[in-house]
Design a protein around this motif. Structure first.
Motif, PDB file in Angstrom:
ATOM      1  N   VAL A  25     140.253 -60.046 -59.796  1.00  0.00           N
ATOM      2  CA  VAL A  25     139.345 -59.866 -60.740  1.00  0.00           C
ATOM      3  C   VAL A  25     139.623 -59.898 -62.211  1.00  0.00           C
ATOM      4  CG1 VAL A  25     136.866 -59.174 -61.273  1.00  0.00           C
ATOM      5  CG2 VAL A  25     137.860 -59.176 -58.962  1.00  0.00           C
ATOM      6  N   GLY A  26     139.332 -61.026 -62.979  1.00  0.00           N
ATOM      7  CA  GLY A  26     139.629 -60.963 -64.247  1.00  0.00           C
ATOM      8  C   GLY A  26     138.562 -60.822 -65.032  1.00  0.00           C
ATOM      9  N   PRO A  27     138.561 -60.826 -66.480  1.00  0.00           N
ATOM     10  CA  PRO A  27     137.336 -60.405 -67.278  1.00  0.00           C
ATOM     11  C   PRO A  27     136.210 -61.085 -67.078  1.00  0.00           C
ATOM     12  CG  PRO A  27     139.521 -60.444 -68.781  1.00  0.00           C
ATOM     13  CD  PRO A  27     139.645 -60.811 -67.169  1.00  0.00           C
ATOM     14  N   ARG A  28     136.582 -62.463 -66.974  1.00  0.00           N
ATOM     15  CA  ARG A  28     135.403 -63.475 -66.978  1.00  0.00           C
ATOM     16  C   ARG A  28     134.647 -63.258 -65.851  1.00  0.00           C
ATOM     17  NH1 ARG A  28     137.228 -69.087 -67.877  1.00  0.00           N
ATOM     18  NH2 ARG A  28     136.765 -68.590 -69.990  1.00  0.00           N
ATOM     19  N   THR A  29     135.353 -63.077 -64.447  1.00  0.00           N
ATOM     20  CA  THR A  29     134.861 -63.048 -63.157  1.00  0.00           C
ATOM     21  C   THR A  29     133.920 -61.513 -63.177  1.00  0.00           C
ATOM     22  OG1 THR A  29     136.357 -64.116 -62.160  1.00  0.00           O
ATOM     23  CG2 THR A  29     135.164 -62.785 -60.990  1.00  0.00           C
ATOM     24  N   ALA A  30     134.674 -60.510 -63.737  1.00  0.00           N
ATOM     25  CA  ALA A  30     134.079 -59.083 -63.747  1.00  0.00           C
ATOM     26  C   ALA A  30     132.765 -59.158 -64.580  1.00  0.00           C
ATOM     27  CB  ALA A  30     135.019 -58.129 -64.432  1.00  0.00           C
ATOM     28  N   MET A  31     132.574 -59.930 -65.787  1.00  0.00           N
ATOM     29  CA  MET A  31     131.335 -60.082 -66.622  1.00  0.00           C
ATOM     30  C   MET A  31     130.165 -60.782 -65.908  1.00  0.00           C
ATOM     31  SD  MET A  31     130.226 -59.424 -69.445  1.00  0.00           S
ATOM     32  CE  MET A  31     131.052 -59.117 -70.927  1.00  0.00           C
ATOM     33  N   GLN A  32     130.839 -62.031 -65.142  1.00  0.00           N
ATOM     34  CA  GLN A  32     129.673 -62.828 -64.142  1.00  0.00           C
ATOM     35  C   GLN A  32     129.173 -61.745 -63.190  1.00  0.00           C
ATOM     36  OE1 GLN A  32     132.126 -66.110 -63.315  1.00  0.00           O
ATOM     37  NE2 GLN A  32     130.429 -67.378 -63.821  1.00  0.00           N
ATOM     38  N   ILE A  33     130.057 -61.122 -62.762  1.00  0.00           N
ATOM     39  CA  ILE A  33     129.531 -60.034 -61.395  1.00  0.00           C
ATOM     40  C   ILE A  33     128.618 -59.075 -62.025  1.00  0.00           C
ATOM     41  CG2 ILE A  33     130.245 -57.978 -59.837  1.00  0.00           C
ATOM     42  CD1 ILE A  33     132.800 -59.855 -59.602  1.00  0.00           C
ATOM     43  N   VAL A  34     128.872 -58.379 -63.031  1.00  0.00           N
ATOM     44  CA  VAL A  34     127.922 -57.358 -63.764  1.00  0.00           C
ATOM     45  C   VAL A  34     126.669 -58.163 -64.176  1.00  0.00           C
ATOM     46  CG1 VAL A  34     127.717 -55.705 -65.645  1.00  0.00           C
ATOM     47  CG2 VAL A  34     129.832 -56.073 -64.336  1.00  0.00           C
TER      48      VAL A  34
ATOM     49  N   THR B  19     125.199 -61.262 -63.305  1.00  0.00           N
ATOM     50  CA  THR B  19     124.585 -61.870 -62.389  1.00  0.00           C
ATOM     51  C   THR B  19     123.813 -60.957 -61.399  1.00  0.00           C
ATOM     52  OG1 THR B  19     126.131 -63.677 -62.407  1.00  0.00           O
ATOM     53  CG2 THR B  19     124.490 -63.598 -60.336  1.00  0.00           C
ATOM     54  N   ILE B  20     124.633 -59.886 -60.843  1.00  0.00           N
ATOM     55  CA  ILE B  20     124.068 -58.853 -59.703  1.00  0.00           C
ATOM     56  C   ILE B  20     123.309 -57.816 -60.327  1.00  0.00           C
ATOM     57  CG2 ILE B  20     124.666 -57.359 -57.846  1.00  0.00           C
ATOM     58  CD1 ILE B  20     127.249 -59.022 -57.610  1.00  0.00           C
ATOM     59  N   GLY B  21     123.911 -57.452 -61.399  1.00  0.00           N
ATOM     60  CA  GLY B  21     123.110 -56.164 -62.133  1.00  0.00           C
ATOM     61  C   GLY B  21     123.659 -54.860 -61.473  1.00  0.00           C
TER      62      GLY B  21
ATOM     63  N   LYS C 212     124.427 -50.566 -54.801  1.00  0.00           N
ATOM     64  CA  LYS C 212     123.601 -50.716 -53.449  1.00  0.00           C
ATOM     65  C   LYS C 212     124.660 -51.456 -52.646  1.00  0.00           C
ATOM     66  CE  LYS C 212     118.944 -50.164 -54.938  1.00  0.00           C
ATOM     67  NZ  LYS C 212     117.608 -50.950 -54.971  1.00  0.00           N
ATOM     68  N   ALA C 213     125.199 -52.507 -53.116  1.00  0.00           N
ATOM     69  CA  ALA C 213     126.123 -53.485 -52.468  1.00  0.00           C
ATOM     70  C   ALA C 213     127.291 -52.540 -51.773  1.00  0.00           C
ATOM     71  CB  ALA C 213     126.368 -54.748 -53.165  1.00  0.00           C
ATOM     72  N   LEU C 214     127.803 -51.768 -53.031  1.00  0.00           N
ATOM     73  CA  LEU C 214     129.043 -51.080 -52.564  1.00  0.00           C
ATOM     74  C   LEU C 214     128.789 -49.879 -51.567  1.00  0.00           C
ATOM     75  CD1 LEU C 214     130.652 -50.609 -56.155  1.00  0.00           C
ATOM     76  CD2 LEU C 214     131.555 -52.091 -54.299  1.00  0.00           C
TER      77      LEU C 214
ATOM     78  N   PHE D 231     127.966 -59.956 -53.636  1.00  0.00           N
ATOM     79  CA  PHE D 231     129.025 -60.278 -54.432  1.00  0.00           C
ATOM     80  C   PHE D 231     129.651 -61.795 -54.126  1.00  0.00           C
ATOM     81  CE2 PHE D 231     130.007 -56.004 -53.959  1.00  0.00           C
ATOM     82  CZ  PHE D 231     130.010 -55.381 -55.317  1.00  0.00           C
ATOM     83  N   SER D 232     129.321 -62.368 -52.948  1.00  0.00           N
ATOM     84  CA  SER D 232     129.699 -63.738 -52.867  1.00  0.00           C
ATOM     85  C   SER D 232     128.604 -64.859 -53.612  1.00  0.00           C
ATOM     86  CB  SER D 232     130.193 -64.113 -51.559  1.00  0.00           C
ATOM     87  OG  SER D 232     128.972 -63.955 -50.678  1.00  0.00           O
ATOM     88  N   LYS D 233     127.441 -64.276 -53.805  1.00  0.00           N
ATOM     89  CA  LYS D 233     126.537 -65.113 -54.546  1.00  0.00           C
ATOM     90  C   LYS D 233     126.838 -65.415 -55.897  1.00  0.00           C
ATOM     91  CE  LYS D 233     122.561 -62.970 -52.099  1.00  0.00           C
ATOM     92  NZ  LYS D 233     121.569 -62.117 -52.243  1.00  0.00           N
ATOM     93  N   VAL D 234     127.828 -64.865 -56.636  1.00  0.00           N
ATOM     94  CA  VAL D 234     128.251 -64.928 -58.125  1.00  0.00           C
ATOM     95  C   VAL D 234     129.213 -66.211 -57.974  1.00  0.00           C
ATOM     96  CG1 VAL D 234     129.689 -63.975 -59.734  1.00  0.00           C
ATOM     97  CG2 VAL D 234     128.271 -62.355 -58.603  1.00  0.00           C
ATOM     98  N   PRO D 235     128.950 -67.081 -58.799  1.00  0.00           N
ATOM     99  CA  PRO D 235     129.792 -68.211 -58.802  1.00  0.00           C
ATOM    100  C   PRO D 235     131.372 -68.086 -59.191  1.00  0.00           C
ATOM    101  CG  PRO D 235     127.809 -68.451 -60.293  1.00  0.00           C
ATOM    102  CD  PRO D 235     127.919 -67.235 -59.905  1.00  0.00           C
ATOM    103  N   GLY D 236     132.124 -68.735 -58.374  1.00  0.00           N
ATOM    104  CA  GLY D 236     133.579 -68.163 -58.438  1.00  0.00           C
ATOM    105  C   GLY D 236     133.948 -67.062 -57.716  1.00  0.00           C
TER     106      GLY D 236
END
Length: 140
Positions: free
Chosen positions: A26-35, A37-39, A45-47, A55-60
């Protein structure tokens, strides 16, 4: 020791972003998208519930990466409440006052100290405008 939010609108998001960077793959771009997109709350709650689908709802982010996120963060015995708890009242609820004080020439740490010093009064008088809050902080 100033904490700069680096483009995040809350300390919680910044902490969660930095935590996500610890997951291999998980790089910076993916980490940012996760945070973004999901909130923060949904990630917490997911963890806790080991919900890979969130988590799999996030693009990439596929099923494997989503599973790896949960596995690695669980493997670290991550304290979810520590990641998700607000760092302090001034950042989460009085960022507008801190920003105004910075515009007036205060450093971030001095602005935070001033808000912390006046935090009791700010809590008691929540309906004040930003200008009134700044006056209250400056009077302390």
């Amino acid at each position: 020791n100033d904490n700069y939010l680096l483009g995040f609108d809350s300390v919680d998001k910044m902490r969660l972003f930095l935590t996500m960077l610890d997951v291999s793959g998980v790089g910076p771009r993916t980490a940012m998208q996760i945070v973004d997109t999901i909130g923060v709350e949904s990630i917490g709650k997911a963890l806790v519930s080991n919900d890979v689908k969130v988590f799999s709802k996030v693009p990439g982010v596929g099923q494997k990466t989503a599973a790896k996120i949960i596995l690695e963060l669980a493997g670290k015995n991550l304290d979810i409440t520590a990641v998700l708890k607000p760092q302090s009242l001034d950042v989460s609820e009085h960022a507008d006052v801190i920003a105004t004080l910075q515009k007036l020439g205060y450093s971030v740490s001095d602005a935070r100290q001033a808000v912390t010093k006046a935090s009791t009064d700010l809590i008691l008088q929540q309906n004040l405008s930003t200008a009134e809050k700044v006056k209250l902080v400056l009077s302390k």
